[in-house]
Design a protein around this motif. Sequence first.
Motif, PDB file in Angstrom:
ATOM      1  N   ASP A 205      41.711  35.592  38.085  1.00 25.13           N
ATOM      2  CA  ASP A 205      43.056  35.257  38.413  1.00 25.13           C
ATOM      3  C   ASP A 205      43.881  36.101  39.406  1.00 25.13           C
ATOM      4  N   LEU A 206      43.737  37.364  39.157  1.00 25.35           N
ATOM      5  CA  LEU A 206      44.332  38.473  40.339  1.00 25.35           C
ATOM      6  C   LEU A 206      43.827  38.600  41.436  1.00 25.35           C
ATOM      7  N   LYS A 207      42.586  38.204  41.564  1.00 25.74           N
ATOM      8  CA  LYS A 207      41.997  38.062  42.862  1.00 25.74           C
ATOM      9  C   LYS A 207      42.652  36.815  43.795  1.00 25.74           C
ATOM     10  N   TYR A 208      42.890  35.794  42.698  1.00 24.41           N
ATOM     11  CA  TYR A 208      43.454  34.638  43.532  1.00 24.41           C
ATOM     12  C   TYR A 208      44.805  34.882  43.892  1.00 24.41           C
ATOM     13  N   LEU A 209      45.577  35.717  43.288  1.00 22.11           N
ATOM     14  CA  LEU A 209      47.190  35.870  43.234  1.00 22.11           C
ATOM     15  C   LEU A 209      47.309  36.882  44.617  1.00 22.11           C
ATOM     16  N   PHE A 210      46.278  37.655  44.730  1.00 24.62           N
ATOM     17  CA  PHE A 210      46.150  38.447  45.843  1.00 24.62           C
ATOM     18  C   PHE A 210      45.366  38.334  47.246  1.00 24.62           C
ATOM     19  N   ARG A 211      44.843  37.181  47.059  1.00 28.28           N
ATOM     20  CA  ARG A 211      44.016  36.580  48.038  1.00 28.28           C
ATOM     21  C   ARG A 211      42.840  37.554  48.418  1.00 28.28           C
ATOM     22  N   THR A 212      42.120  38.046  47.414  1.00 23.30           N
ATOM     23  CA  THR A 212      41.128  38.799  47.829  1.00 23.30           C
ATOM     24  C   THR A 212      39.821  38.517  46.878  1.00 23.30           C
ATOM     25  N   THR A 213      38.668  39.188  47.759  1.00 25.45           N
ATOM     26  CA  THR A 213      37.534  38.934  46.741  1.00 25.45           C
ATOM     27  C   THR A 213      37.140  40.623  46.132  1.00 25.45           C
TER      28      THR A 213
ATOM     29  N   GLY B 275      43.650  42.933  55.982  1.00 23.69           N
ATOM     30  CA  GLY B 275      43.256  44.337  56.070  1.00 23.69           C
ATOM     31  C   GLY B 275      43.982  45.354  55.498  1.00 23.69           C
ATOM     32  N   ALA B 276      44.665  45.070  54.265  1.00 26.02           N
ATOM     33  CA  ALA B 276      45.157  46.002  53.525  1.00 26.02           C
ATOM     34  C   ALA B 276      43.984  46.824  52.633  1.00 26.02           C
ATOM     35  N   ASP B 277      44.157  47.913  52.225  1.00 29.39           N
ATOM     36  CA  ASP B 277      43.417  48.773  51.576  1.00 29.39           C
ATOM     37  C   ASP B 277      43.876  49.049  49.941  1.00 29.39           C
ATOM     38  N   ILE B 278      44.694  49.117  49.812  1.00 30.13           N
ATOM     39  CA  ILE B 278      45.663  49.173  48.520  1.00 30.13           C
ATOM     40  C   ILE B 278      46.965  48.066  48.498  1.00 30.13           C
ATOM     41  N   CYS B 279      47.042  47.266  47.531  1.00 28.93           N
ATOM     42  CA  CYS B 279      48.314  46.735  47.023  1.00 28.93           C
ATOM     43  C   CYS B 279      48.434  46.726  45.853  1.00 28.93           C
ATOM     44  N   ILE B 280      49.851  47.097  45.149  1.00 26.01           N
ATOM     45  CA  ILE B 280      50.225  47.192  43.919  1.00 26.01           C
ATOM     46  C   ILE B 280      51.385  46.332  43.467  1.00 26.01           C
TER      47      ILE B 280
ATOM     48  N   HIS C 108      56.192  36.607  48.278  1.00 23.42           N
ATOM     49  CA  HIS C 108      55.843  36.320  49.932  1.00 23.42           C
ATOM     50  C   HIS C 108      54.598  36.187  49.945  1.00 23.42           C
ATOM     51  N   GLU C 109      54.183  35.442  51.103  1.00 23.48           N
ATOM     52  CA  GLU C 109      52.846  35.260  51.348  1.00 23.48           C
ATOM     53  C   GLU C 109      52.265  36.278  51.596  1.00 23.48           C
ATOM     54  N   PHE C 110      50.996  36.407  51.080  1.00 24.23           N
ATOM     55  CA  PHE C 110      50.304  38.117  51.331  1.00 24.23           C
ATOM     56  C   PHE C 110      48.859  37.713  50.983  1.00 24.23           C
ATOM     57  N   HIS C 111      47.889  38.142  52.164  1.00 17.86           N
ATOM     58  CA  HIS C 111      46.458  37.820  52.148  1.00 17.86           C
ATOM     59  C   HIS C 111      45.810  39.185  52.057  1.00 17.86           C
TER      60      HIS C 111
ATOM     61  N   MET D 284      56.313  38.818  33.451  1.00 20.03           N
ATOM     62  CA  MET D 284      56.174  39.420  32.280  1.00 20.03           C
ATOM     63  C   MET D 284      57.038  40.602  32.000  1.00 20.03           C
ATOM     64  N   PRO D 285      57.155  41.152  30.716  1.00 18.17           N
ATOM     65  CA  PRO D 285      57.778  42.228  30.625  1.00 18.17           C
ATOM     66  C   PRO D 285      57.216  43.665  31.057  1.00 18.17           C
ATOM     67  N   PRO D 286      57.858  44.454  31.323  1.00 16.82           N
ATOM     68  CA  PRO D 286      57.285  45.914  32.168  1.00 16.82           C
ATOM     69  C   PRO D 286      56.293  46.457  31.199  1.00 16.82           C
ATOM     70  N   GLY D 287      55.266  47.157  32.074  1.00 18.16           N
ATOM     71  CA  GLY D 287      54.151  47.715  31.168  1.00 18.16           C
ATOM     72  C   GLY D 287      52.705  47.778  31.866  1.00 18.16           C
ATOM     73  N   LEU D 288      52.810  46.924  32.853  1.00 23.82           N
ATOM     74  CA  LEU D 288      51.447  46.870  33.660  1.00 23.82           C
ATOM     75  C   LEU D 288      51.527  47.009  35.005  1.00 23.82           C
ATOM     76  N   ALA D 289      50.460  47.682  35.647  1.00 27.03           N
ATOM     77  CA  ALA D 289      50.462  47.805  37.191  1.00 27.03           C
ATOM     78  C   ALA D 289      49.041  47.152  37.488  1.00 27.03           C
ATOM     79  N   LEU D 290      49.135  46.313  38.733  1.00 31.06           N
ATOM     80  CA  LEU D 290      47.893  45.531  38.934  1.00 31.06           C
ATOM     81  C   LEU D 290      47.902  46.348  40.459  1.00 31.06           C
ATOM     82  N   VAL D 291      46.664  46.632  40.657  1.00 33.17           N
ATOM     83  CA  VAL D 291      46.119  47.361  42.072  1.00 33.17           C
ATOM     84  C   VAL D 291      45.144  46.907  42.564  1.00 33.17           C
ATOM     85  N   ALA D 292      45.202  46.223  43.753  1.00 33.88           N
ATOM     86  CA  ALA D 292      44.024  45.625  44.539  1.00 33.88           C
ATOM     87  C   ALA D 292      43.386  46.803  45.405  1.00 33.88           C
ATOM     88  N   ILE D 293      42.346  46.840  45.514  1.00 33.67           N
ATOM     89  CA  ILE D 293      41.413  47.995  46.185  1.00 33.67           C
ATOM     90  C   ILE D 293      40.229  47.519  47.087  1.00 33.67           C
TER      91      ILE D 293
END
Length: 379
Positions: free
Chosen positions: A43-51, A180-185, A172-175, A194-203
Amino acid sequence: MKKRLFTPGPTPVPENVMLRMAAPIIHHRNPEFMEILERVHEDLKYLFRTTQPVVVMTCSGTGGMDAAISSLFRQGDKVITVNGGKFGERWGELARLYTGNCVEEKIEWGTAISPERIGELLDEHPDAAGVCITHSETSTGTASDVQALCAAIHEKSDALILVDGITAIGAHEFHFDDWGADICITGSQKGLMMPPGLALVAISERAQDIIHNHKHQPNYYLSLRKALKSHAGNDTPFTPAVSLIIGLDEALRMLRDEGIETVWQRHKALAGACRVGCQALGMELFSDSPSYAVTAVWLPEGVDWKQFNTTLKVKNGITVAAGQDEYKGRIFRISHLGYYDELDMLTMIGGLEHTLRMMEMPFEVGAGVSAVQQAFLGA
């Protein structure tokens, strides 16, 4: 009095998410949890629009930024950072700490860097190993055109592109792949509801290659190499925040059910209504490139911030965010990021009217609420 949170992190948490997190704890090294984590990863892949993999780290969004810089770059690597607020400033602090070779581009708070200026910086520094940008600068309520910035960087350089999407993802719309991003957090306490406590990092794939070949990373807990290795088996390298990840599973389901394009459009509509509501009360917006996540507003002349904030919070139950650094006491920030709908914006602007009237500020009663209604109803 009911408390109403209009801050850009933490943001309100849906009741069904809280109920999921209140369930009895389970162990993180068993099939039940790994099944949840596998679903979260997809589901995070869906959110960030990434494979590509999006790793879940038990830390704040700043921890994700720290992990990215320390996992990708070596001492001496040149990193360009854009400082247009407190969080762009943070990219620079991290780059100086881990590489000692930061080119910091300072821009006026409330403005966004142009693709043309990014191109000029890369012409001046063709040896840059990375460029760090901020999609939505939380401290100023300012959005950058990340798609255009990524295109400008790719045109000029092979530098890695690191995006602070902490208050942008979900608003915001984000793909990730297409741009061609390399990292998005991002962080759990923002658009993920959600409450604080998690970082989600696309690579990205090329960032993964660099991470795996970087032999002397100056990190341990905040290691993207360790996180990627565990991610492949739907696991985590260290004990995760189990209840938060269970709640994240529910929050991501909500976002997926709504549809990511609809989520983006909802935030755009909420932001637009909030802005016109404030302007109808005679207040001026701070940013010249306003974010869909948070609206920064100049405090009316003659209004004392402490009295305003106390009246808004104690008498009306509404919490907003203050300005930072030189803008402390001069601006305030209203969130419409995450679990908000149209009636929340009517409540926020109505509470603002109550507060300004209690402080004997001159304005037409109902002007703000009416402007919000008209924005939503298309009048």
